[in-house]
Design a protein around this motif. Structure first.
Motif, mmCIF file in Angstrom:
data_model
loop_
_atom_site.group_PDB
_atom_site.id
_atom_site.type_symbol
_atom_site.label_atom_id
_atom_site.label_comp_id
_atom_site.label_asym_id
_atom_site.label_seq_id
_atom_site.Cartn_x
_atom_site.Cartn_y
_atom_site.Cartn_z
ATOM 1 N N GLN A 199 -6.118 4.244 5.117
ATOM 2 C CA GLN A 199 -5.428 4.624 3.880
ATOM 3 C C GLN A 199 -4.150 5.385 4.209
ATOM 4 O O GLN A 199 -4.155 6.291 5.047
ATOM 5 C CB GLN A 199 -6.319 5.512 3.012
ATOM 6 C CG GLN A 199 -7.522 4.800 2.455
ATOM 7 C CD GLN A 199 -8.231 5.681 1.441
ATOM 8 O OE1 GLN A 199 -8.228 6.910 1.531
ATOM 9 N NE2 GLN A 199 -8.834 5.055 0.441
ATOM 10 N N GLU A 216 0.829 -1.203 0.000
ATOM 11 C CA GLU A 216 0.000 0.000 0.000
ATOM 12 C C GLU A 216 0.867 1.259 0.000
ATOM 13 O O GLU A 216 0.571 2.223 -0.711
ATOM 14 C CB GLU A 216 -0.930 0.000 1.215
ATOM 15 C CG GLU A 216 -2.014 -1.053 1.136
ATOM 16 C CD GLU A 216 -2.758 -1.244 2.445
ATOM 17 O OE1 GLU A 216 -2.352 -0.667 3.478
ATOM 18 O OE2 GLU A 216 -3.746 -1.985 2.436
ATOM 19 N N LYS A 239 -1.451 8.096 3.650
ATOM 20 C CA LYS A 239 -1.467 9.445 3.086
ATOM 21 C C LYS A 239 -0.144 10.139 3.385
ATOM 22 O O LYS A 239 0.458 9.933 4.442
ATOM 23 C CB LYS A 239 -2.600 10.282 3.701
ATOM 24 C CG LYS A 239 -3.992 9.727 3.480
ATOM 25 C CD LYS A 239 -4.446 10.014 2.082
ATOM 26 C CE LYS A 239 -5.904 9.628 1.888
ATOM 27 N NZ LYS A 239 -6.383 10.004 0.560
ATOM 28 N N CYS A 291 -1.260 6.566 8.306
ATOM 29 C CA CYS A 291 -2.418 5.765 7.923
ATOM 30 C C CYS A 291 -3.647 6.403 8.578
ATOM 31 O O CYS A 291 -3.750 6.466 9.809
ATOM 32 C CB CYS A 291 -2.252 4.323 8.356
ATOM 33 S SG CYS A 291 -3.526 3.236 7.681
#
Length: 131
Positions: free
Chosen positions: A121, A7, A123, A117
């Motif tokens: 997600q 990720e 960033k 996170c």
């Protein structure tokens, strides 16, 4: 752990792509969106996503180059500080076409990214370029 690394790598790759396209929505979606988001270029400091996009991407990159490619010279080193914070380090170079005369130009150096996170997600919250 493997999924987290993938990720984070995806964010790095999407950032590299966003520098090339200079697409506002794509670029801004990668950041936390906080007033504390910070970009340190080779010469300036930009604080907040609006300043980062407007002053760095538009006023610096887009005004100077008709084309820019940010290239990671090796896979990034990813250091997880905890399950919500990561530091990413990689060597980079750029391949640019100058707007003023069409000549080629490039720089190389190290890039450091700090990611958080948020709601599952990863960033960007900080980027630092050095030569």
């Amino acid at each position: 752990m493997g999924t987290t690394i993938q990720e984070i790598n995806s964010v790095v790759n999407r950032y590299i792509h966003a520098i090339h396209t200079q697409n506002e929505a794509e670029f801004k979606s990668l950041w936390c969106g906080a007033d504390t988001d910070t970009m340190i270029s080779v010469t300036n400091v930009y604080q907040g996503i609006e300043k980062i996009y407007t002053d760095f991407v538009i006023d610096a990159i887009q005004k100077a180059y008709t084309d820019i490619k940010l290239i990671a010279d090796e896979p990034p080193e990813i250091h997880l500080l905890d399950n919500q914070t990561a530091i990413v380090i990689f060597k980079y170079h750029t391949e640019c076409i100058k707007r003023e005369d069409g000549s080629t130009f490039g720089i190389s150096g190290m890039e450091t990214q700090v990611m958080k996170c948020i709601d599952g997600q990863w960033k960007l919250c900080h980027i630092h370029y050095s030569m």
